[in-house]
Enzyme design. Structure first.
Site, PDB file in Angstrom:
ATOM      1  N   TYR A  56      12.688  -1.297 -13.465  1.00  0.00           N
ATOM      2  CA  TYR A  56      12.774  -0.973 -12.032  1.00  0.00           C
ATOM      3  C   TYR A  56      14.231  -0.696 -11.683  1.00  0.00           C
ATOM      4  O   TYR A  56      15.067  -1.583 -11.632  1.00  0.00           O
ATOM      5  CB  TYR A  56      12.233  -2.110 -11.158  1.00  0.00           C
ATOM      6  CG  TYR A  56      10.757  -2.428 -11.363  1.00  0.00           C
ATOM      7  CD1 TYR A  56       9.875  -1.508 -11.926  1.00  0.00           C
ATOM      8  CD2 TYR A  56      10.228  -3.664 -10.973  1.00  0.00           C
ATOM      9  CE1 TYR A  56       8.532  -1.809 -12.112  1.00  0.00           C
ATOM     10  CE2 TYR A  56       8.886  -3.974 -11.147  1.00  0.00           C
ATOM     11  CZ  TYR A  56       8.045  -3.042 -11.725  1.00  0.00           C
ATOM     12  OH  TYR A  56       6.721  -3.348 -11.904  1.00  0.00           O
ATOM     13  N   GLY A 207       0.132   0.685  -0.459  1.00  0.00           N
ATOM     14  CA  GLY A 207       0.286   0.821   0.990  1.00  0.00           C
ATOM     15  C   GLY A 207      -0.880   1.530   1.658  1.00  0.00           C
ATOM     16  O   GLY A 207      -1.118   1.369   2.853  1.00  0.00           O
TER      17      GLY A 207
HETATM   18  N1  LIG Z   1       2.810  -3.926 -14.129  1.00  0.00           N
HETATM   19  C1  LIG Z   1       2.919  -2.719 -13.631  1.00  0.00           C
HETATM   20  O1  LIG Z   1       2.798  -1.724 -14.349  1.00  0.00           O
HETATM   21  C2  LIG Z   1       3.187  -2.544 -12.168  1.00  0.00           C
HETATM   22  C3  LIG Z   1       2.990  -1.297 -11.554  1.00  0.00           C
HETATM   23  C4  LIG Z   1       3.229  -1.196 -10.174  1.00  0.00           C
HETATM   24  C5  LIG Z   1       3.652  -2.305  -9.464  1.00  0.00           C
HETATM   25  N2  LIG Z   1       3.865  -3.498 -10.095  1.00  0.00           N
HETATM   26  C6  LIG Z   1       4.312  -4.701  -9.369  1.00  0.00           C
HETATM   27  O2  LIG Z   1       3.409  -4.968  -8.313  1.00  0.00           O
HETATM   28  C7  LIG Z   1       4.092  -5.067  -7.076  1.00  0.00           C
HETATM   29  C8  LIG Z   1       3.220  -4.596  -5.924  1.00  0.00           C
HETATM   30  O3  LIG Z   1       2.714  -3.292  -6.141  1.00  0.00           O
HETATM   31  P1  LIG Z   1       3.218  -2.019  -5.330  1.00  0.00           P
HETATM   32  O4  LIG Z   1       4.494  -2.344  -4.665  1.00  0.00           O
HETATM   33  O5  LIG Z   1       3.129  -0.874  -6.280  1.00  0.00           O
HETATM   34  O6  LIG Z   1       2.061  -1.733  -4.289  1.00  0.00           O
HETATM   35  P2  LIG Z   1       1.428  -2.509  -3.030  1.00  0.00           P
HETATM   36  O7  LIG Z   1       1.865  -3.900  -3.011  1.00  0.00           O
HETATM   37  O8  LIG Z   1      -0.013  -2.204  -3.091  1.00  0.00           O
HETATM   38  O9  LIG Z   1       2.046  -1.672  -1.800  1.00  0.00           O
HETATM   39  C9  LIG Z   1       3.409  -1.587  -1.559  1.00  0.00           C
HETATM   40  C10 LIG Z   1       3.634  -0.549  -0.476  1.00  0.00           C
HETATM   41  O10 LIG Z   1       2.988  -0.946   0.719  1.00  0.00           O
HETATM   42  C11 LIG Z   1       3.914  -1.117   1.774  1.00  0.00           C
HETATM   43  N3  LIG Z   1       3.521  -2.340   2.497  1.00  0.00           N
HETATM   44  C12 LIG Z   1       3.613  -3.617   2.063  1.00  0.00           C
HETATM   45  N4  LIG Z   1       3.099  -4.468   2.956  1.00  0.00           N
HETATM   46  C13 LIG Z   1       2.655  -3.710   3.975  1.00  0.00           C
HETATM   47  C14 LIG Z   1       2.024  -4.014   5.205  1.00  0.00           C
HETATM   48  N5  LIG Z   1       1.719  -5.275   5.533  1.00  0.00           N
HETATM   49  N6  LIG Z   1       1.715  -2.979   6.039  1.00  0.00           N
HETATM   50  C15 LIG Z   1       1.997  -1.712   5.702  1.00  0.00           C
HETATM   51  N7  LIG Z   1       2.597  -1.356   4.547  1.00  0.00           N
HETATM   52  C16 LIG Z   1       2.911  -2.355   3.686  1.00  0.00           C
HETATM   53  C17 LIG Z   1       5.277  -1.225   1.121  1.00  0.00           C
HETATM   54  O11 LIG Z   1       6.289  -0.665   1.950  1.00  0.00           O
HETATM   55  P3  LIG Z   1       7.567  -1.522   2.462  1.00  0.00           P
HETATM   56  O12 LIG Z   1       8.286  -2.009   1.231  1.00  0.00           O
HETATM   57  O13 LIG Z   1       8.348  -0.485   3.187  1.00  0.00           O
HETATM   58  O14 LIG Z   1       7.021  -2.611   3.309  1.00  0.00           O
HETATM   59  C18 LIG Z   1       5.087  -0.345  -0.123  1.00  0.00           C
HETATM   60  O15 LIG Z   1       5.282   1.014   0.188  1.00  0.00           O
HETATM   61  C19 LIG Z   1       5.356  -4.214  -7.313  1.00  0.00           C
HETATM   62  O16 LIG Z   1       6.383  -4.551  -6.387  1.00  0.00           O
HETATM   63  C20 LIG Z   1       5.696  -4.545  -8.743  1.00  0.00           C
HETATM   64  O17 LIG Z   1       6.420  -5.763  -8.812  1.00  0.00           O
HETATM   65  C21 LIG Z   1       3.617  -3.630 -11.429  1.00  0.00           C
END
Ligand SMILES: NC(=O)c1ccc[n+]([C@@H]2O[C@H](COP(=O)([O-])OP(=O)(O)OC[C@H]3O[C@@H](n4cnc5c(N)ncnc54)[C@H](OP(=O)(O)O)[C@@H]3O)[C@@H](O)[C@H]2O)c1
Length: 327
Positions: A56, A207
């Site tokens: 990241y 999101g």
């Molecule tokens: N192992 C893997 O291959 C892999 C792949 C992807 C992700 N991950 C991990 O999983 C974590 C979470 O997944 P993700 O970040 O991809 O997706 P997510 O948690 O499904 O969604 C994150 C997105 O949603 C927004 N968001 C968060 N809370 C919100 C709310 N209450 N209302 C409206 N929008 C909201 C965030 O924007 P803001 O930040 O602007 O709030 C961001 O754009 C990552 O941070 C990472 O650590 C792992």
């Protein structure tokens, strides 16, 4: 915050994904001070599992998390990942879980995170050129040396999980799991048989399930570096079709008196205390909203309504990225 179990590792049952603070989504890297406040607020609210990865940024997200955890290291279960950066000279973008690459990766992560041990160290993607036994064998050595406490896999499929677990207990599988990405339904019984926890990444559908993106113009406005601009679920006809899923989540949220994002998280929490979503946000207000999902209880009828939703149209990554996901 209720607690959950990943193997024999205890965590708060909602974690925090730190990726978007530095990488992948609109606004990443633009306000590190707010990102650090978000991590601190999460800890105050009972979040323990903080998720980052070497790739990241690369590297800067681990540095940011390390900075945020100064003086608070012992309050969290710190998770990071290796394997998407090669330290042995393989081509950029290739997986590398060779013993030599892991040895270099772990030293870098420990330094950037400012710690002498990683609580949960995941292989980020299965490496087709290194037998999983060699990878887990090296990780088992790191456990013995005290550099890591627990071992995880990410997006590994059932045969690899079984082979890995035969070498050393695996605490957690981290894979995409949410209302619109359900293939882990097939893996969960195997994880339960083996005593492995499931960490659900992108639990808010990046999101989308929160209702934050409603029109193609909303996607158009995202930063050019934002994954979602080219993501198959956020583009073309798929985006329009997928809106029906977000609408239904919002309908349930209206009944519950919660937000759509909270309902998406509560659906995962209802699976059991071995399923731990790690919603990602870089904002204090959203970490407060997301962690409050701990108190949202869905009725059996509401869960049935959500279970009956179709999964998303479009792959959960681009075709190129899907080649690295075992199925
Ligand atoms: N192992 C893997 O291959 C892999 C792949 C992807 C992700 N991950 C991990 O999983 C974590 C979470 O997944 P993700 O970040 O991809 O997706 P997510 O948690 O499904 O969604 C994150 C997105 O949603 C927004 N968001 C968060 N809370 C919100 C709310 N209450 N209302 C409206 N929008 C909201 C965030 O924007 P803001 O930040 O602007 O709030 C961001 O754009 C990552 O941070 C990472 O650590 C792992």
């Amino acid at each position: 915050m209720h607690s959950a179990k990943l193997g024999d590792l205890d965590v708060g049952r909602i974690g925090l994904g730190a990726m978007g603070m530095s990488h992948g989504y609109t606004g990443s890297g633009s306000d590190d001070a707010e990102s650090i406040r978000t991590i601190h607020r999460a800890i105050d609210l009972g979040v323990t599992l903080i998720d980052t990865a070497e790739v990241y940024g690369p590297y800067v997200n681990e540095e940011l998390v390390g900075k945020a955890l100064q003086g608070r290291r012992d309050q969290v279960v710190l998770a990071t990942k290796f394997g998407l950066i090669s330290h042995t000279g393989r081509a950029a973008g290739s997986a590398d879980s060779s013993p030599q690459s892991i040895r270099t990766a772990v030293e870098g992560s420990l330094k950037r995170l400012g710690t002498d041990h990683i609580d949960l160290y995941y292989q980020h993607r299965v490496d087709p050129d290194t037998p999983i036994e060699d990878t887990v064998g090296t990780l088992a050595e790191l456990v013995k040396e005290g550099k890591i406490r627990h071992i995880g896999l990410s997006e590994a499929w059932i045969p690899t999980i079984r082979r890995a677990h035969a070498v050393h207990p695996i605490a957690a599988l981290q894979s995409e799991y949410s209302l619109w990405t359900r293939d882990q339904d097939e893996v969960l019984p195997v994880l339960r048989e083996l005593g492995i926890g499931l960490v659900a990444y992108s639990p808010l559908g990046r999101g989308f399930l929160t209702g934050a993106l409603r029109t193609p113009a909303d996607v158009e406005k995202l930063d050019d570096s934002d994954f979602r601009k080219t993501h198959p679920r956020f583009t073309g006809e798929n985006f329009q079709r997928n809106l029906a899923i977000a609408d239904e989540v919002q309908n349930v949220a209206d009944q519950v008196g919660a937000t759509a994002g909270q309902v998406a998280l509560a659906w995962l929490l209802a699976k059991g205390n071995d399923v731990v979503p790690i919603p990602g946000t870089k904002r204090v207000s959203r970490v407060e909203e997301n962690t409050a999902a701990d108190a949202v209880e869905l009725t059996a009828e509401q869960i049935a309504t959500l279970d009956a939703l179709p999964v998303a149209e479009g792959g959960h990554h681009t075709d190129e990225q899907m080649k690295m996901i075992e199925r």
